[in-house]
Design a protein around this motif. Sequence first.
Motif, PDB file in Angstrom:
ATOM      1  N   ASP A 341       0.857  -1.189   0.000  1.00 35.40           N
ATOM      2  CA  ASP A 341       0.000   0.000   0.000  1.00 35.40           C
ATOM      3  C   ASP A 341       0.894   1.241   0.000  1.00 35.40           C
ATOM      4  N   ALA A 342       0.910   1.981  -1.113  1.00 32.50           N
ATOM      5  CA  ALA A 342       1.701   3.214  -1.198  1.00 32.50           C
ATOM      6  C   ALA A 342       0.901   4.433  -0.789  1.00 32.50           C
ATOM      7  N   LEU A 343      -0.429   4.344  -0.853  1.00 36.37           N
ATOM      8  CA  LEU A 343      -1.244   5.524  -0.610  1.00 36.37           C
ATOM      9  C   LEU A 343      -1.510   5.766   0.872  1.00 36.37           C
ATOM     10  N   GLY A 344      -1.664   4.700   1.668  1.00 33.30           N
ATOM     11  CA  GLY A 344      -1.901   4.884   3.091  1.00 33.30           C
ATOM     12  C   GLY A 344      -0.831   5.733   3.765  1.00 33.30           C
ATOM     13  N   PRO A 345       0.463   5.427   3.563  1.00 30.81           N
ATOM     14  CA  PRO A 345       1.506   6.252   4.182  1.00 30.81           C
ATOM     15  C   PRO A 345       1.613   7.653   3.592  1.00 30.81           C
ATOM     16  N   MET A 346       1.115   7.871   2.381  1.00 28.51           N
ATOM     17  CA  MET A 346       1.317   9.144   1.693  1.00 28.51           C
ATOM     18  C   MET A 346       0.174  10.126   1.897  1.00 28.51           C
ATOM     19  N   VAL A 347      -1.064   9.659   1.844  1.00 28.26           N
ATOM     20  CA  VAL A 347      -2.204  10.577   1.783  1.00 28.26           C
ATOM     21  C   VAL A 347      -2.402  11.320   3.104  1.00 28.26           C
ATOM     22  N   GLY A 348      -2.218  10.640   4.247  1.00 26.87           N
ATOM     23  CA  GLY A 348      -2.413  11.291   5.535  1.00 26.87           C
ATOM     24  C   GLY A 348      -1.508  12.502   5.728  1.00 26.87           C
ATOM     25  N   PRO A 349      -0.193  12.337   5.604  1.00 29.46           N
ATOM     26  CA  PRO A 349       0.686  13.505   5.730  1.00 29.46           C
ATOM     27  C   PRO A 349       0.381  14.585   4.698  1.00 29.46           C
ATOM     28  N   TRP A 350      -0.029  14.182   3.497  1.00 33.67           N
ATOM     29  CA  TRP A 350      -0.361  15.174   2.469  1.00 33.67           C
ATOM     30  C   TRP A 350      -1.565  16.013   2.907  1.00 33.67           C
ATOM     31  N   LEU A 351      -2.589  15.351   3.456  1.00 34.94           N
ATOM     32  CA  LEU A 351      -3.768  16.090   3.920  1.00 34.94           C
ATOM     33  C   LEU A 351      -3.413  17.024   5.075  1.00 34.94           C
ATOM     34  N   ARG A 352      -2.542  16.574   5.979  1.00 31.65           N
ATOM     35  CA  ARG A 352      -2.130  17.451   7.078  1.00 31.65           C
ATOM     36  C   ARG A 352      -1.415  18.684   6.534  1.00 31.65           C
ATOM     37  N   ALA A 353      -0.585  18.480   5.533  1.00 29.52           N
ATOM     38  CA  ALA A 353       0.121  19.614   4.935  1.00 29.52           C
ATOM     39  C   ALA A 353      -0.843  20.574   4.258  1.00 29.52           C
ATOM     40  N   LEU A 354      -2.003  20.082   3.836  1.00 31.16           N
ATOM     41  CA  LEU A 354      -2.998  20.936   3.189  1.00 31.16           C
ATOM     42  C   LEU A 354      -3.965  21.576   4.184  1.00 31.16           C
ATOM     43  N   GLY A 355      -3.788  21.294   5.481  1.00 28.28           N
ATOM     44  CA  GLY A 355      -4.607  21.979   6.479  1.00 28.28           C
ATOM     45  C   GLY A 355      -5.553  21.105   7.257  1.00 28.28           C
ATOM     46  N   ALA A 356      -5.609  19.803   6.975  1.00 28.61           N
ATOM     47  CA  ALA A 356      -6.481  18.912   7.749  1.00 28.61           C
ATOM     48  C   ALA A 356      -5.800  18.536   9.061  1.00 28.61           C
ATOM     49  N   GLU A 357      -6.589  18.064   9.998  1.00 22.76           N
ATOM     50  CA  GLU A 357      -6.054  17.673  11.297  1.00 22.76           C
ATOM     51  C   GLU A 357      -6.811  16.441  11.763  1.00 22.76           C
ATOM     52  N   SER A 358      -6.253  15.769  12.761  1.00 24.41           N
ATOM     53  CA  SER A 358      -6.878  14.553  13.294  1.00 24.41           C
ATOM     54  C   SER A 358      -7.153  13.562  12.164  1.00 24.41           C
ATOM     55  N   VAL A 359      -6.135  13.355  11.342  1.00 25.60           N
ATOM     56  CA  VAL A 359      -6.282  12.454  10.203  1.00 25.60           C
ATOM     57  C   VAL A 359      -6.099  11.019  10.681  1.00 25.60           C
ATOM     58  N   THR A 360      -7.091  10.167  10.396  1.00 29.38           N
ATOM     59  CA  THR A 360      -6.984   8.745  10.705  1.00 29.38           C
ATOM     60  C   THR A 360      -7.052   7.950   9.409  1.00 29.38           C
ATOM     61  N   THR A 361      -6.443   6.776   9.421  1.00 33.92           N
ATOM     62  CA  THR A 361      -6.414   5.917   8.243  1.00 33.92           C
ATOM     63  C   THR A 361      -6.957   4.548   8.612  1.00 33.92           C
ATOM     64  N   ARG A 362      -7.899   4.050   7.808  1.00 27.25           N
ATOM     65  CA  ARG A 362      -8.474   2.726   8.015  1.00 27.25           C
ATOM     66  C   ARG A 362      -8.357   1.930   6.728  1.00 27.25           C
ATOM     67  N   ARG A 363      -8.180   0.636   6.864  1.00 27.17           N
ATOM     68  CA  ARG A 363      -8.103  -0.246   5.695  1.00 27.17           C
ATOM     69  C   ARG A 363      -9.422  -1.009   5.576  1.00 27.17           C
ATOM     70  N   ILE A 364      -9.973  -0.989   4.371  1.00 28.79           N
ATOM     71  CA  ILE A 364     -11.269  -1.633   4.105  1.00 28.79           C
ATOM     72  C   ILE A 364     -11.069  -2.617   2.963  1.00 28.79           C
ATOM     73  N   LEU A 365     -11.530  -3.850   3.150  1.00 30.97           N
ATOM     74  CA  LEU A 365     -11.439  -4.841   2.083  1.00 30.97           C
ATOM     75  C   LEU A 365     -12.458  -4.526   0.997  1.00 30.97           C
ATOM     76  N   ASP A 366     -12.360  -5.249  -0.117  1.00 27.20           N
ATOM     77  CA  ASP A 366     -13.272  -5.034  -1.243  1.00 27.20           C
ATOM     78  C   ASP A 366     -14.645  -5.621  -0.922  1.00 27.20           C
ATOM     79  N   ASP A 367     -15.358  -4.907  -0.070  1.00 24.75           N
ATOM     80  CA  ASP A 367     -16.661  -5.360   0.388  1.00 24.75           C
ATOM     81  C   ASP A 367     -17.568  -4.140   0.451  1.00 24.75           C
ATOM     82  N   GLU A 368     -18.644  -4.148  -0.332  1.00 24.12           N
ATOM     83  CA  GLU A 368     -19.502  -2.970  -0.409  1.00 24.12           C
ATOM     84  C   GLU A 368     -20.154  -2.661   0.941  1.00 24.12           C
ATOM     85  N   GLU A 369     -20.572  -3.686   1.669  1.00 22.93           N
ATOM     86  CA  GLU A 369     -21.216  -3.441   2.953  1.00 22.93           C
ATOM     87  C   GLU A 369     -20.242  -2.831   3.954  1.00 22.93           C
ATOM     88  N   ALA A 370     -19.004  -3.325   3.947  1.00 18.11           N
ATOM     89  CA  ALA A 370     -18.004  -2.768   4.864  1.00 18.11           C
ATOM     90  C   ALA A 370     -17.725  -1.304   4.530  1.00 18.11           C
TER      91      ALA A 370
END
Length: 548
Positions: A341-370
């Motif tokens: 996963d290249a995006l999980g480590p990258m997107v959070g810090p990028w959003l913080r740099a753009l002004g977001a805060e309290s950024v959390t990351t969750r992993r979801i399997l390919d399941d529509e209900e989940a």
Amino acid sequence: MHPVPGDPWDLTPGQSWGPLGGVGAPGPGHRPAAEHPEGAAPGRRADDHPPLPELDGVADALALLAPRGTAGDPRPGGESAPGPSALGSRAPGDAPHHEASSHEAPRHRPDDRPPAPDRPSAAGPSAAPPAGAASPRRPARGHGPGAPAWTEARAIAAREGRRFPGGTRTAPLAEALGHVLAEPLTALCDLPFFDTSAMDGWAVSGPGPWHIRDAAVLAGHADAEALADGTAVRIATGARVPRETTAVIRSEHARADEAKGLLHAERSVVPGQDIRPRAQECRSGERLLGSGTAVTPAVLGLAAAAGYDELRTVRPVRAEILVLGDELLPSGLPREGLIRDALGPMVGPWLRALGAESVTTRRILDDEEALHRAVADSEAELLVTTGGTAAGPVDHVRPVLRRLGARLLVEGVAVRPGHPMLLARLAPGRCLVGLPGNPLAAVSALLTLAEPLLRGLTGRPTAEPSRIPVHTSVQGHPHDTRLVPVRHTAGRLVPLRYHGPAMLRGIAGADALAVVPPGGARPGDALEVLGLPWTSWAHPGTEEGCST
């Protein structure tokens, strides 16, 4: 992450383009379609040829900008022929240490065919719109019906953010760094608050020589006794200047005759010299900074000097990232159909740099209900999903948004890479940005939709775009904007290689992304640049840009 299937206009290293977007002829490495193994990348294997030369450092970039006219130039006058312009590749003669050879010839894919009659073809005065021109709304492969142009999509995201700006809060100075002022910063007192000595030296009154008074005037002490005419007293930097002071003489510009108790000036004395008068910087009630100003360390210092202990700031946006995909590994090496996963480590810090805060990351399997539960239960003001934005069998983002009654504001954008990106309003003040699963396509979506949205939500003003000339020709999509990793070298933009939708190598070494209009750009065309959160740019027209 469900990368979107490539199309003839999503280049990979080795594919050939004409100078302004036309597809080149097959190179020596071309094989008929029947020879390509099942499941390989369209038209070629990774090991068909050695990789093309790349711009992989400042030295390479400077070599590319070296004057032409070296031995072996194919054209009279020492000017290299244009040739195909794959991003970052060099024409013969550009870099002496990368000589052109047969294995550098463009490679061809089965779907690399000349444009249909309704598409612009190769170079020519009418092939490329002016630099910065936006593509019109139109149905296109991989887009939603009537996908907006890149500039229009950014405007929609910015408007949505301004429609539902975040709340405000009062924060102590120590906790306000990185936030945005919710109201103008107005001076609470004169600055400086009293007449102050700008130097260590002597406070004098009237013309010299001056009789030396024994007591010294130090910073932090109460109002000193007024100076009588013809007298001098030692004074420290920052000390309050005694009443009736004519000027301050620096220590090195004065000579004290201790035997006679007299001070002599060794150069002419100008009334008021080296005195900071009261209210020199601002008067009480004067507006110092506007709302929407980012709180930097310098802003904290100014606020403290002007009398503030706390600041009213825009409350940061709470963000949550949902990383989608059965095939993603959080650690270790790729194996047996699983990739890191290249995006999980990258997107959070990028959003913080753009002004977001309290950024959390969750992993979801390919399941529509989940995914439905994760989106429905989230309390974040900004949800960002990775992958699942196309129309494949496990691309569940759109079906989930329909079930939740979300309003799709942007459904596909006429930009490459990243055209399947989307923006949806879940509820007033709550949005979802859907990033494509390919890493560079996800970066494109972050800068196209998340960045202007967060600017609006956090009250940041829109920055004036910078435009910088490009050094080489850059291929363009016939209809769509392209975002290309570049380096700013010697006042020019140098396109970098490894710019395919699934690649991060180019953006990792880039200063910015260049906005290439439909049809491409010629050498010298001024292109808009999208600065990355960790880079700073000189103003247009300056010789050097900085990257930090």
